[in-house]
Scaffold this motif. Sequence first.
Motif, short mmCIF file in Angstrom:
data_model
loop_
_atom_site.label_atom_id
_atom_site.label_comp_id
_atom_site.label_asym_id
_atom_site.label_seq_id
_atom_site.Cartn_x
_atom_site.Cartn_y
_atom_site.Cartn_z
N ALA A 1 0.78 -1.24 0.00
CA ALA A 1 0.00 0.00 0.00
C ALA A 1 0.82 1.29 0.00
O ALA A 1 0.40 2.27 -0.63
N GLY B 1 1.29 2.94 -3.62
CA GLY B 1 0.23 3.45 -4.48
C GLY B 1 -1.08 2.72 -4.29
O GLY B 1 -1.20 1.81 -3.47
N ARG B 2 -2.07 3.11 -5.09
CA ARG B 2 -3.42 2.53 -4.99
C ARG B 2 -3.42 1.08 -5.48
O ARG B 2 -3.00 0.79 -6.60
N GLU C 1 -5.55 -2.23 -6.46
CA GLU C 1 -6.86 -2.72 -6.90
C GLU C 1 -7.22 -4.02 -6.17
O GLU C 1 -8.37 -4.23 -5.80
N SER D 1 -3.13 0.22 -9.65
CA SER D 1 -3.83 1.02 -10.65
C SER D 1 -2.86 1.90 -11.43
O SER D 1 -3.23 2.47 -12.45
#
Length: 82
Positions: free
Chosen positions: A31, A34-35, A37, A59
């Motif tokens: 995490a 970045g984001r 999915e 993502s």
Amino acid sequence: MMYQQGVVKMNLFVGNIPTNITDRELRAKFAPFGRIESAIILRDKLSNESRQCGFVAFSDRRAAQQAIEELNMKIAEKNLIV
């Protein structure tokens, strides 16, 4: 890589995951980059034991690349392979 509406996503294969790591913990480890999915550890259908590998889908391709550079060979007591 996955493509959706002009957005490039990157699905990373993660190997050599310690057996005591959960999907939630795997997601938490990635995490900061970045984001995410999805983060899934593959499990045996009969025993539900970890197969010590899984997938983390980002993502953003740059975030995934940074995670590879930072986490490859570094998680818990095992050498994580990203």
